[in-house]
Write a protein that holds these residues in place. Structure first.
Motif, short mmCIF file in Angstrom:
data_model
loop_
_atom_site.label_atom_id
_atom_site.label_comp_id
_atom_site.label_asym_id
_atom_site.label_seq_id
_atom_site.Cartn_x
_atom_site.Cartn_y
_atom_site.Cartn_z
N TYR A 166 0.84 -1.20 0.00
CA TYR A 166 0.00 0.00 0.00
C TYR A 166 0.88 1.26 0.00
O TYR A 166 0.65 2.18 -0.77
N TYR B 73 -1.72 -0.94 -4.93
CA TYR B 73 -2.98 -1.17 -4.22
C TYR B 73 -3.64 -2.50 -4.56
O TYR B 73 -4.17 -3.17 -3.68
N ILE C 179 -7.38 1.23 1.27
CA ILE C 179 -7.22 0.85 -0.13
C ILE C 179 -8.45 1.25 -0.92
O ILE C 179 -8.36 1.78 -2.03
#
Length: 98
Positions: free
Chosen positions: A61, A66, A94
């Motif tokens: 992340y 992602y 996310i």
């Protein structure tokens, strides 16, 4: 029994915690990710694997990857409510970005 094995006696968790502490200071995501992947062979228990996967997803992340982070999160089993909340927190981050 799982909790007892994860408290202080796990060489993997000690090394991973040291690594994440170093990462919190220098913010070198690529370095931390490479080093974390190097620790994977030390995993012995399901709880250790779950913590590894959560930290891996967090680093992905931070690197802006992602979809990969989301894929890793989907593979993490439910361990306990506190751990599950940490996973959900990352999952929401996310979703906000996408």
């Amino acid at each position: 029994m799982l909790k007892k094995k994860l408290r202080g006696k796990s060489k993997f968790l000690r090394k991973m915690n040291e690594l994440m502490e170093i990462y919190s200071r220098n913010q070198d995501t690529a370095f931390a990710y490479r080093e974390l992947l190097g620790l994977e062979s030390m995993i012995r228990y399901e709880g250790e694997q779950a913590m590894f996967d959560l930290n891996k997803a967090s680093l992905l992340y931070d690197m802006g990857r992602y979809r990969e982070a989301e894929t890793v999160l989907k593979q993490i089993p439910s361990i306990n409510p506190t751990f599950d909340a940490m996973c959900e927190s990352l999952r929401f981050k996310i979703l906000e970005v996408r």
